[in-house]
Design a protein around this motif. Structure first.
Motif, mmCIF file in Angstrom:
data_model
loop_
_atom_site.group_PDB
_atom_site.id
_atom_site.type_symbol
_atom_site.label_atom_id
_atom_site.label_comp_id
_atom_site.label_asym_id
_atom_site.label_seq_id
_atom_site.Cartn_x
_atom_site.Cartn_y
_atom_site.Cartn_z
ATOM 1 N N UNK A 31 0.852 -1.266 -0.229
ATOM 2 C CA UNK A 31 0.053 -0.040 0.104
ATOM 3 C C UNK A 31 0.893 1.261 -0.077
ATOM 4 N N UNK A 32 2.249 1.203 0.506
ATOM 5 C CA UNK A 32 3.149 2.114 0.424
ATOM 6 C C UNK A 32 3.373 2.516 -1.037
ATOM 7 N N UNK A 33 3.205 3.769 -1.699
ATOM 8 C CA UNK A 33 3.168 3.913 -2.860
ATOM 9 C C UNK A 33 4.682 4.066 -3.440
ATOM 10 N N UNK A 34 5.700 4.246 -2.632
ATOM 11 C CA UNK A 34 7.064 3.795 -3.120
ATOM 12 C C UNK A 34 7.319 2.824 -3.331
ATOM 13 N N UNK A 35 7.019 1.887 -2.343
ATOM 14 C CA UNK A 35 7.203 0.242 -2.290
ATOM 15 C C UNK A 35 6.448 -0.211 -3.618
ATOM 16 N N UNK A 36 5.160 0.448 -3.666
ATOM 17 C CA UNK A 36 4.550 -0.207 -4.962
ATOM 18 C C UNK A 36 4.974 -0.057 -6.316
ATOM 19 N N UNK A 37 5.741 1.264 -6.175
ATOM 20 C CA UNK A 37 6.475 1.820 -7.501
ATOM 21 C C UNK A 37 7.410 0.619 -7.790
ATOM 22 N N UNK A 38 8.338 0.354 -6.951
ATOM 23 C CA UNK A 38 9.673 -0.629 -7.010
ATOM 24 C C UNK A 38 8.963 -2.088 -7.451
ATOM 25 N N UNK A 43 7.699 -6.096 -11.936
ATOM 26 C CA UNK A 43 6.966 -6.810 -12.712
ATOM 27 C C UNK A 43 7.370 -6.605 -14.322
ATOM 28 N N UNK A 44 7.677 -5.264 -14.477
ATOM 29 C CA UNK A 44 7.735 -4.697 -16.100
ATOM 30 C C UNK A 44 9.036 -5.544 -16.499
ATOM 31 N N UNK A 146 22.122 -13.021 2.038
ATOM 32 C CA UNK A 146 21.013 -12.201 1.562
ATOM 33 C C UNK A 146 21.948 -10.777 1.314
ATOM 34 N N UNK A 147 21.659 -10.004 0.009
ATOM 35 C CA UNK A 147 22.196 -8.965 -0.321
ATOM 36 C C UNK A 147 21.316 -7.752 -0.130
ATOM 37 N N UNK A 148 21.689 -6.841 0.547
ATOM 38 C CA UNK A 148 20.748 -5.517 0.955
ATOM 39 C C UNK A 148 20.785 -4.715 -0.382
ATOM 40 N N UNK A 149 19.735 -4.177 -0.819
ATOM 41 C CA UNK A 149 19.587 -3.166 -1.700
ATOM 42 C C UNK A 149 18.626 -2.230 -1.290
ATOM 43 N N UNK A 150 18.899 -0.826 -1.333
ATOM 44 C CA UNK A 150 18.215 0.320 -1.083
ATOM 45 C C UNK A 150 17.967 0.954 -2.409
ATOM 46 N N UNK A 151 16.837 1.403 -2.617
ATOM 47 C CA UNK A 151 16.440 1.904 -4.028
ATOM 48 C C UNK A 151 16.116 3.375 -3.425
ATOM 49 N N UNK A 152 16.720 4.444 -3.792
ATOM 50 C CA UNK A 152 16.480 6.050 -3.594
ATOM 51 C C UNK A 152 15.590 6.611 -4.566
ATOM 52 N N UNK A 153 14.226 7.172 -4.170
ATOM 53 C CA UNK A 153 13.575 7.611 -5.074
ATOM 54 C C UNK A 153 13.473 9.065 -4.821
#
Length: 203
Positions: A31-38, A43-44, A146-153
């Motif tokens: 439901x978080x729009x930033x997470x939904x964007x990722x 998916x694409x 696991x490898x941590x990845x942060x996506x800065x938006x």
């Protein structure tokens, strides 16, 4: 401690990470729009990867469109050029942005073909200065750590744009800024443009 060489190798995981997002499905925080964007971006990416009915050139073309729609190339380019941008002409900046985008697209479209079932799980998001950070992890089917990845938006018209990908606390844009600065310190922005043009001769 992660070495610089290891970091550059791990940058190859960005394409795989994009693909892995879709395999993870919607997280509890979708439901978080930033997470939904990722999630949507993943998916694409997996759709692009899975379509074996098209040629490699068409797959690269589709990934180019995806990259340009999701990543803020101009903002990233401003950052990686750093202080050298102030002395550059508009024509040089335009040419750099074009070549830089092409270089990233070609690099990660090739990496997408190496997708081997890795799963990227989104862990939520949080504001940080004027950006939003979506936290995630890549889970390997072989059970490796696991490898941590942060996506800065950053905020963009109608949603978000990716301005950085941080792998194990090491920033893609910062690494590129360091690499590009070493080239420009010797020959200026023209040397960097020439290097990118040589790397991607058909651009």
């Amino acid at each position: 401690m992660t070495t610089r060489r290891q970091f550059i190798v791990r940058l190859g995981g960005i394409g795989i990470a994009l693909a892995g997002l879709a395999a993870a499905g919607r997280s509890a925080n979708a439901a978080d729009s930033a997470t939904a964007f990722i999630d949507d971006l993943g998916g694409k990416a997996i759709s692009t990867l899975a379509d074996k009915s098209v040629t490699d050139a068409e797959r690269e073309s589709r990934f180019r469109a995806l990259f340009l729609s999701a990543f803020d190339v101009e903002t990233i380019g401003q950052f990686v050029l750093g202080r050298y941008r102030r002395g550059a002409t508009p024509e040089q900046i335009e040419e750099f942005n074009r070549l830089y985008a092409e270089d990233v697209v070609r690099t990660y479209s090739r990496r997408l073909s190496q997708y081997a079932g890795e799963k990227l799980v989104t862990l939520g998001s949080q504001p940080q200065d004027d950006e939003t950070v979506v936290r995630s992890q890549i889970l390997s089917p072989s059970g490796q750590k696991p490898v941590s990845i942060d996506w800065r938006l950053s905020k963009a018209s109608g949603g978000f744009k990716v301005v950085d990908v941080v792998i194990e606390n090491l920033s893609m844009r910062s690494a590129q800024r360091e690499d590009f600065s070493s080239v420009m310190s010797a020959g200026g922005i023209d040397a960097l443009i020439a290097g990118l043009r040589k790397k991607n001769p058909a651009s």
